[in-house]
Design an enzyme around this catalytic site. Structure first.
Site, PDB file in Angstrom:
ATOM      1  N   HIS A  94       0.831  -1.205   0.000  1.00 49.51           N
ATOM      2  CA  HIS A  94       0.000   0.000   0.000  1.00 49.51           C
ATOM      3  C   HIS A  94       0.873   1.265   0.000  1.00 49.51           C
ATOM      4  CE1 HIS A  94      -3.640   2.346   1.275  1.00 49.51           C
ATOM      5  NE2 HIS A  94      -2.692   3.153   1.720  1.00 49.51           N
ATOM      6  N   GLU A  95       1.769   1.329   0.956  1.00 48.56           N
ATOM      7  CA  GLU A  95       2.601   2.531   1.062  1.00 48.56           C
ATOM      8  C   GLU A  95       3.535   2.654  -0.147  1.00 48.56           C
ATOM      9  OE1 GLU A  95       1.636   4.660   3.005  1.00 48.56           O
ATOM     10  OE2 GLU A  95       0.415   3.354   4.290  1.00 48.56           O
ATOM     11  N   HIS A 119       1.731   4.479  -2.825  1.00 52.05           N
ATOM     12  CA  HIS A 119       1.821   5.933  -2.626  1.00 52.05           C
ATOM     13  C   HIS A 119       3.203   6.430  -3.057  1.00 52.05           C
ATOM     14  CE1 HIS A 119      -1.905   6.747  -0.573  1.00 52.05           C
ATOM     15  NE2 HIS A 119      -1.633   5.966   0.453  1.00 52.05           N
ATOM     16  N   HIS A 157       3.583   6.721  -6.718  1.00 52.91           N
ATOM     17  CA  HIS A 157       2.863   7.918  -7.156  1.00 52.91           C
ATOM     18  C   HIS A 157       3.786   9.133  -7.026  1.00 52.91           C
ATOM     19  CE1 HIS A 157      -1.200  10.298  -6.734  1.00 52.91           C
ATOM     20  NE2 HIS A 157      -0.748  10.339  -7.965  1.00 52.91           N
TER      21      HIS A 157
HETATM   22 ZN   LIG Z   1      -2.913   5.217   1.965  1.00 51.85          ZN
END
Ligand SMILES: [Zn+2]
Length: 679
Positions: free
Chosen positions: A471-472, A475, A478
């Protein structure tokens, strides 16, 4: 102390402009910030005293550049406050936050500057600005309006006061939560407390006990790596009850109580939205969201509730049977994870502890790098000669397919008392134009609180923890792949209900055989994860989708309740919470516990009127991932399209526009329900 040697002011001469952590001291922050604010003030004066008619170059651009130093100092301070700080460091927030909100208000409430931005905004078509410049002007115009540029002086002053108060209350909320979490320790010498607990958790409990100064026994804490396994595995019901009650009590009463702070925060937010001419805080927030209106959000939550609630009910029935077989007539909150875990084991015949052996933290990190290589052609090389803020932090140099430098990537995975709970990604420097006129690459960090190593065993992660890394990392990608001109439009700083698309979509890869085979090797034998386990992972992915979905929805409802209408007359925090959450309760509420009091997301984080975003983004990512499933999960062309249309674009365009470019249409809610096996 001379400003000349202040490492927060002087440009870093380290490779890639890395943060000079080894030189930064607490006493550097205030002088550096004061200096940066003075410089920003000069820029502001220069812009508003300009008698030429406003252009992008003489107005928007200097404003973009003139605040870069403040941003960097603020990022450095708050990143360190979250990841590595003691109470003295944290207390400085009480000085830093008001200074920052004062200067940003000085800008946003400056009528002369607003006049210039307004002219720019009105003329943006005929002034032949490029699309990114137009977006920058539009977004900045909206920021002015939302901060009261159209208000009279009296009201502007009111807004200033409210913001100043909020900027103190919000960090206070999280400091209370952290202190309350750390304050509680359960020390035991009773062996029966250990029954059912994984050996790693027990070993850690011995270490914690020694650290706390006990000669024998075990210590359990409310930090996730200690708390969660107790709720899942501890056979002793009284232990689960004790820990469950304590967790639910965090900052609800006691020395670090958040009740009055919550009341103040929601009332101030409401008051501010009213002064600005909005109905309430939610209406104000949603103006810059993909969802746009409270109605859209409530319809969305209710639509999912209709599916998740009955699903959760029937999942609970199955879990309840396990509890009854075990002699428990009336299930309580602290029985849910425990029997769910037992049911999961029964149904899928594996437990997290077995799986852990294949998830050594270092292997997982290698794994995510392999995925980034397959999808985007990125290379990660560890660097050992750059300073870090703690010896556990690792730094990687990231290069693009053509070998050009893309980003520095800092990885900080395990808990410390000096670190906030949870997991997050952050930037020390975002991508984009600097005041030296160069478009620079970003410095990106992920921080988490995952199971640490012990003396004998390396860090072995649970499936959930690996999911957190994925998940991280989403990010982080991104942020690392951001490719805009202006920093304020750079990823990952996009609308809040869009920001979880890049992160949550990555979690899908973890559930795929092709991915697991890349890195999931037994930590001792080095053997690749067996097919039977992979099958079980896949089969178990939608296990308790109803219960988990309902839990997210319950926070979404609670958040919207605190931020729609007028909350100023709420007297009893707990009664208010109960009334809202009742319809999402599967088990009786535990008296003496309260969620709002430690729901940092909405009171000290950026998720006010935004918790729904998690589910909203799940729809986006489930729908987007179906495209990857159709084309092949490592299909370079699809990955390139995702990179070009979404990841690299930041806030360059409205999220719906970006999404449609990638998917060819608007997102489909049923994609999420399909994945959860609920249609
Ligand atoms: Zn998040």
């Amino acid at each position: 102390m001379s400003l000349k040697t202040n490492p927060l002011i002087n440009k870093s001469n380290l490779r890639h402009g890395a943060v000079p952590f080894d030189n930064i001291k607490l006493e550097h922050f205030i002088p550096a910030l004061d200096y940066a604010i003075k410089e920003a003030d000069k820029t502001l004066d220069m812009v508003i005293s300009n008698s030429d008619s406003p252009t992008f170059e003489n107005t928007a651009l200097p404003m973009e550049n003139g605040f870069e130093l403040i941003e960097i100092i603020a990022n450095t301070y708050f990143n360190m406050m979250g990841a590595e700080s003691d109470n003295t460091f944290k207390e400085l927030a009480q000085q830093i936050s008001p200074k920052i909100s004062a200067i940003s208000n000085k800008v946003l409430l400056n009528s002369k500057l607003f006049e210039r931005i307004k002219v720019l905004h009105e003329n943006k078509e005929k002034d032949s600005l490029n699309n990114e410049q137009k977006r920058l002007v539009e977004e900045s115009y909206l920021d002015f309006i939302n901060n009261g540029a159209l208000l009279n002086e009296t009201n502007k002053e009111k807004i200033r006061k409210i913001d100043e108060e909020l900027s103190k209350l919000q960090p206070k909320f999280s400091q209370n939560t952290l202190n309350a979490t750390n304050e509680f320790i359960y020390h035991t010498t009773d062996k029966s407390d250990l029954s059912g607990l994984p050996s790693m958790v027990i070993e850690k409990a011995v270490e914690t006990s020694l650290e706390k100064g006990y000669k024998t026994g075990w210590c359990f804490t409310l930090q996730m790596p200690s708390f969660r396994p107790i709720m899942q595995y501890a056979d002793k019901r009284e232990l689960r009850e004790k820990m469950g009650r304590e967790f639910g009590k965090i900052s609800y009463g006691g020395k670090f109580d958040n009740q009055e702070i919550i009341k103040k925060i929601v009332s101030l937010r409401y008051e501010k939205s009213q002064i600005l001419g909005f109905k309430d805080h939610a209406e104000k927030v949603l103006q810059k969201r993909m969802a746009l209106t409270t109605d859209t959000v409530m319809n969305f939550l209710n639509r999912l509730y209709k599916v998740y609630y009955p699903a959760a009910k029937s999942e609970l029935e199955e879990i309840q049977k396990m509890a009854i077989d075990d002699g428990i007539e009336k299930m309580e909150m602290w029985d849910l994870s425990y029997y769910a875990e037992k049911l999961k084991k029964l149904k899928f015949d594996f437990d997290d502890e077995e799986l852990r052996l294949y998830f050594k933290a270092e292997n997982v990190i290698d794994g995510i790098f392999k995925i980034a290589k397959l999808m985007y052609g990125l290379d990660f090389t560890e660097i050992t000669d750059l300073p870090v803020y703690h010896k556990e932090v690792r730094v990687f140099e990231v290069r693009d397919e053509d070998n050009s430098f893309l980003a520095l990537f800092y990885v900080d995975l395990h808990p410390r008392e000096t670190k906030n709970g949870g997991a997050w990604m952050t930037c020390w420097r975002t991508q984009g134009l600097t005041n030296e006129g160069k478009v620079e690459r970003p410095l990106v960090s992920i921080v988490a609180n995952l199971t640490p190593s012990t003396e004998d065993i390396p860090s072995l992660l649970t499936y959930d923890e690996v999911e957190t890394i994925f998940h991280e990392f989403g990010h982080a990608l991104h942020g690392m792949l951001s490719n805009v001109t202006y920093r304020s439009l750079a990823s990952p700083d996009v609308y809040w209900d869009f920001v979880e698309l890049p992160s949550q979509i990555m979690e899908n890869w973890l559930g795929e055989k092709e991915t697991l085979q890349l890195f999931a090797n037994h930590y001792k034998t080095g053997k690749n994860i067996p097919n039977t386990l992979i099958k079980k992972i896949k089969a178990s992915r939608s296990f308790n989708a109803g219960i988990n979905g309902l839990r997210q929805l319950s926070f979404g409802f609670l958040d919207m309740a605190w931020h729609t209408g007028n909350p100023s007359n709420v007297e009893n925090i707990d009664a208010f919470e109960n009334q809202i959450m009742q319809k999402t309760h599967l088990l009786p509420k535990v008296e003496g516990t309260n969620i709002s009091c430690h729901l940092g997301h909405i009171f000290s984080g950026g998720y006010s009127a935004g918790y729904y975003s998690y589910k909203w983004a799940e729809v986006l990512e489930a729908d987007a991932f179906e495209k990857f499933k159709e084309d092949g999960i490592f299909n370079a062309e699809t990955a390139t399209s995702f990179r070009d249309n979404i990841l690299s674009q930041g806030n360059f365009k409205h999220p719906m526009e970006l999404y449609k470019k990638f998917r060819g249409r608007e997102p489909d809610v049923n994609a999420l329900l399909r994945r959860d096996g609920l249609t």
